[in-house]
Design a protein around this motif. Structure first.
Motif, mmCIF file in Angstrom:
data_model
loop_
_atom_site.group_PDB
_atom_site.id
_atom_site.type_symbol
_atom_site.label_atom_id
_atom_site.label_comp_id
_atom_site.label_asym_id
_atom_site.label_seq_id
_atom_site.Cartn_x
_atom_site.Cartn_y
_atom_site.Cartn_z
ATOM 1 N N VAL A 74 -15.189 -32.415 -17.743
ATOM 2 C CA VAL A 74 -15.450 -32.449 -19.329
ATOM 3 C C VAL A 74 -14.692 -31.293 -19.813
ATOM 4 C CG1 VAL A 74 -17.338 -32.292 -21.265
ATOM 5 C CG2 VAL A 74 -17.370 -34.047 -19.279
ATOM 6 N N GLY A 75 -15.135 -29.959 -19.405
ATOM 7 C CA GLY A 75 -14.407 -28.718 -20.042
ATOM 8 C C GLY A 75 -12.932 -28.725 -20.139
ATOM 9 N N LEU A 76 -12.445 -29.461 -18.994
ATOM 10 C CA LEU A 76 -10.914 -29.391 -18.926
ATOM 11 C C LEU A 76 -10.521 -30.163 -20.012
ATOM 12 C CD1 LEU A 76 -10.021 -29.151 -15.218
ATOM 13 C CD2 LEU A 76 -9.413 -27.719 -16.824
ATOM 14 N N VAL A 77 -11.274 -31.597 -20.171
ATOM 15 C CA VAL A 77 -10.560 -32.418 -21.310
ATOM 16 C C VAL A 77 -10.724 -31.827 -22.416
ATOM 17 C CG1 VAL A 77 -11.454 -34.832 -22.350
ATOM 18 C CG2 VAL A 77 -11.166 -34.624 -19.841
ATOM 19 N N LEU A 78 -11.814 -31.267 -22.857
ATOM 20 C CA LEU A 78 -12.070 -30.651 -24.217
ATOM 21 C C LEU A 78 -10.844 -29.418 -24.291
ATOM 22 C CD1 LEU A 78 -15.875 -30.400 -24.314
ATOM 23 C CD2 LEU A 78 -14.373 -32.069 -25.380
ATOM 24 N N PHE A 79 -10.635 -28.634 -23.164
ATOM 25 C CA PHE A 79 -9.666 -27.686 -23.197
ATOM 26 C C PHE A 79 -8.398 -28.251 -23.595
ATOM 27 C CE2 PHE A 79 -6.353 -24.994 -21.797
ATOM 28 C CZ PHE A 79 -7.055 -23.656 -21.967
ATOM 29 N N PHE A 80 -7.917 -29.131 -23.058
ATOM 30 C CA PHE A 80 -6.629 -29.943 -23.154
ATOM 31 C C PHE A 80 -6.454 -30.906 -24.528
ATOM 32 C CE2 PHE A 80 -5.962 -28.583 -18.678
ATOM 33 C CZ PHE A 80 -5.109 -27.679 -18.906
ATOM 34 N N VAL A 81 -7.688 -31.217 -25.053
ATOM 35 C CA VAL A 81 -7.553 -31.826 -26.277
ATOM 36 C C VAL A 81 -7.438 -30.683 -27.332
ATOM 37 C CG1 VAL A 81 -9.207 -32.566 -28.321
ATOM 38 C CG2 VAL A 81 -9.252 -33.657 -26.043
ATOM 39 N N GLY A 82 -7.679 -29.260 -27.302
ATOM 40 C CA GLY A 82 -7.605 -28.276 -27.949
ATOM 41 C C GLY A 82 -6.202 -27.954 -28.015
ATOM 42 N N ALA A 83 -5.555 -27.876 -26.782
ATOM 43 C CA ALA A 83 -4.068 -27.687 -26.594
ATOM 44 C C ALA A 83 -3.516 -28.539 -27.394
ATOM 45 C CB ALA A 83 -3.792 -27.606 -25.222
ATOM 46 N N VAL A 84 -3.614 -29.811 -27.362
ATOM 47 C CA VAL A 84 -2.786 -30.997 -27.801
ATOM 48 C C VAL A 84 -2.918 -30.685 -29.225
ATOM 49 C CG1 VAL A 84 -2.546 -33.240 -28.454
ATOM 50 C CG2 VAL A 84 -2.687 -32.690 -25.754
ATOM 51 N N ILE A 85 -4.053 -30.538 -29.741
ATOM 52 C CA ILE A 85 -4.344 -30.034 -31.326
ATOM 53 C C ILE A 85 -3.639 -28.937 -31.758
ATOM 54 C CG2 ILE A 85 -6.002 -29.499 -33.139
ATOM 55 C CD1 ILE A 85 -8.020 -31.443 -31.773
ATOM 56 N N THR A 86 -3.651 -27.880 -30.893
ATOM 57 C CA THR A 86 -2.931 -26.470 -31.222
ATOM 58 C C THR A 86 -1.458 -26.978 -31.425
ATOM 59 O OG1 THR A 86 -4.668 -25.391 -30.155
ATOM 60 C CG2 THR A 86 -2.499 -24.395 -30.584
ATOM 61 N N HIS A 87 -0.858 -27.776 -30.370
ATOM 62 C CA HIS A 87 0.674 -28.165 -30.452
ATOM 63 C C HIS A 87 0.958 -29.033 -31.826
ATOM 64 C CE1 HIS A 87 2.696 -26.870 -26.763
ATOM 65 N NE2 HIS A 87 1.475 -26.663 -26.556
ATOM 66 N N LEU A 88 0.072 -29.785 -31.955
ATOM 67 C CA LEU A 88 0.348 -30.667 -33.327
ATOM 68 C C LEU A 88 0.192 -29.946 -34.631
ATOM 69 C CD1 LEU A 88 -1.773 -33.790 -32.651
ATOM 70 C CD2 LEU A 88 0.711 -33.677 -32.655
ATOM 71 N N ARG A 89 -0.725 -28.955 -34.699
ATOM 72 C CA ARG A 89 -1.199 -28.086 -36.154
ATOM 73 C C ARG A 89 0.234 -27.114 -36.180
ATOM 74 N NH1 ARG A 89 -6.451 -25.237 -36.599
ATOM 75 N NH2 ARG A 89 -5.516 -24.989 -38.494
ATOM 76 N N ALA A 90 0.631 -26.707 -34.955
ATOM 77 C CA ALA A 90 2.072 -25.576 -35.250
ATOM 78 C C ALA A 90 3.291 -26.508 -35.145
ATOM 79 C CB ALA A 90 1.854 -24.871 -33.933
ATOM 80 N N ARG A 91 3.110 -27.873 -35.154
ATOM 81 C CA ARG A 91 4.272 -28.801 -35.164
ATOM 82 C C ARG A 91 5.338 -28.497 -34.016
ATOM 83 N NH1 ARG A 91 2.512 -28.644 -40.297
ATOM 84 N NH2 ARG A 91 2.543 -30.435 -41.656
ATOM 85 N N VAL A 92 4.832 -28.082 -32.915
ATOM 86 C CA VAL A 92 5.648 -27.963 -31.467
ATOM 87 C C VAL A 92 5.599 -29.009 -30.713
ATOM 88 C CG1 VAL A 92 5.803 -26.197 -29.612
ATOM 89 C CG2 VAL A 92 5.289 -25.330 -32.096
ATOM 90 N N LEU A 93 6.421 -29.818 -30.986
ATOM 91 C CA LEU A 93 6.397 -31.293 -30.316
ATOM 92 C C LEU A 93 7.098 -31.393 -28.886
ATOM 93 C CD1 LEU A 93 5.827 -33.685 -33.386
ATOM 94 C CD2 LEU A 93 4.052 -32.559 -32.288
ATOM 95 N N TYR A 94 8.251 -30.664 -29.108
ATOM 96 C CA TYR A 94 9.181 -30.825 -27.911
ATOM 97 C C TYR A 94 8.534 -30.483 -26.418
ATOM 98 C CZ TYR A 94 9.706 -25.908 -27.435
ATOM 99 O OH TYR A 94 9.313 -24.620 -27.036
ATOM 100 N N ASN A 95 7.488 -29.928 -26.406
ATOM 101 C CA ASN A 95 6.782 -29.760 -25.264
ATOM 102 C C ASN A 95 5.182 -30.160 -25.179
ATOM 103 O OD1 ASN A 95 5.571 -27.649 -26.507
ATOM 104 N ND2 ASN A 95 6.362 -25.886 -25.079
#
Length: 116
Positions: A74-95
């Protein structure tokens, strides 16, 4: 299902542990990516430790402490949801595939651990 559960959970734990080590070193690609998405370098040790704790928790879950394994997943899922959101907010989509893949692995390990 037991073989799938073990294979997915071990794979997830190994992959997450490897990326945690890259955070802790820190590897050049981690420094570049974190700067690009706006994560301060000072956060990398804590983020790496969180990933490493999640990977260890998955391993412990495989050894019989299922509740700890589920909590780690559960912790890892939440962590990586946050990572995906961070990428989306920064508009860094290539990776974005990398945190997305880690999220999928963590979600699969969670689903299999709950179903086991």
């Amino acid at each position: 299902m037991n073989t799938t559960f073990i294979a997915v959970t071990v794979t997830t734990a190994v992959v997450i542990a490897a990326i945690a080590v890259a955070d802790l070193i820190p590897a050049k690609f981690v420094l570049a990516n974190s700067a690009e998405v706006g994560v301060p370098r000072s956060w990398l040790p804590a983020l790496g430790a969180a990933k490493l704790a999640g990977a260890a928790g998955l391993a412990v879950g495989l050894l019989g402490l299922r509740a700890l394994g589920i909590a780690a997943a559960v912790g890892l899922v939440l962590f990586f949801v946050g990572a995906v959101i961070t990428h989306l907010r920064a508009r860094v989509l290539y990776n974005i595939a990398f945190p997305g893949a880690f999220l999928c692995l963590s979600a699969a390990a969670l689903a299999l651990m709950v179903a086991q």
